[in-house]
Design an enzyme around this catalytic site. Sequence first.
Site, PDB file in Angstrom:
ATOM      1  CG  ASN A   1      -2.386   0.606   1.016  1.00  0.00           C
ATOM      2  OD1 ASN A   1      -2.476   1.546  -0.044  1.00  0.00           O
ATOM      3  ND2 ASN A   1      -3.417  -0.029   1.613  1.00  0.00           N
TER       4      ASN A   1
ATOM      5  CG  HIS B   1      23.885   1.352  10.774  1.00  0.00           C
ATOM      6  ND1 HIS B   1      24.654   2.039   9.716  1.00  0.00           N
ATOM      7  CD2 HIS B   1      22.596   1.403  10.393  1.00  0.00           C
ATOM      8  CE1 HIS B   1      23.677   2.452   8.930  1.00  0.00           C
ATOM      9  NE2 HIS B   1      22.425   2.078   9.504  1.00  0.00           N
TER      10      HIS B   1
ATOM     11  N   GLY C   1      -0.602  -1.450   8.714  1.00  0.00           N
ATOM     12  CA  GLY C   1      -0.047  -0.131   8.388  1.00  0.00           C
ATOM     13  C   GLY C   1       0.773   0.175   9.670  1.00  0.00           C
TER      14      GLY C   1
ATOM     15  CB  THR D   1      13.072  -7.149  17.305  1.00  0.00           C
ATOM     16  OG1 THR D   1      12.349  -7.715  18.382  1.00  0.00           O
ATOM     17  CG2 THR D   1      12.531  -5.642  17.437  1.00  0.00           C
TER      18      THR D   1
ATOM     19  NE  ARG E   1       8.323  -9.456  24.366  1.00  0.00           N
ATOM     20  CZ  ARG E   1       9.427  -9.288  23.994  1.00  0.00           C
ATOM     21  NH1 ARG E   1       9.746  -9.937  23.209  1.00  0.00           N
ATOM     22  NH2 ARG E   1      10.360  -8.582  24.597  1.00  0.00           N
TER      23      ARG E   1
END
Length: 176
Positions: free
Chosen positions: A77, A107, A134, A157, A172
């Site tokens: 989208n 990084h 979104g 993550t 989670r």
Amino acid sequence: MLAGELYTADDPELAADAARTAAWMARYNGMADASAAARDRLLREAMGDVGERVTVRAPFYCDYGYNIHLGAGAFLNFGCVVLDVVRVDIGAGTQIGPGVQILTADHPRDPALRARLLEFGRPIWIGANVWIGGGALILPGVTIGDDAIVGAGSVVTRDVAVGETVVGNPARAARR
């Protein structure tokens, strides 16, 4: 870069690729009212792979494009960002909401290496029939299994299992 090794983004070859992609994005994002066939042709110019019936709504942003692989029927989208310094796979039938960011760029944790403007990438794999709400952020190295759901605004993550629903920051498993 593609091997996941340290690199500098201002390398002349990468800078030339990024400039070509910036020009491509200007063309792609400027033709939001063009036919689906015209947008599809332009997508195929820049992306690594584009399956049938793929929709990427403008504006769309990426680093290089050629590291992005879109399965049949994938939908991205408005306002999606894909930092594709390494491979990004988005599976067939996956739906990605507005403002989602898929970020392979990473990084070094060592500040001396960061000061030298070194970076590296970790690939992202998103399975088939995934729904990403979104504003979600998908961080480097994540795998999202088939049929998974990522709630709006979630920060992913770590890997998401097949069929799992995750929400929050960090994302989670949702309570049922």
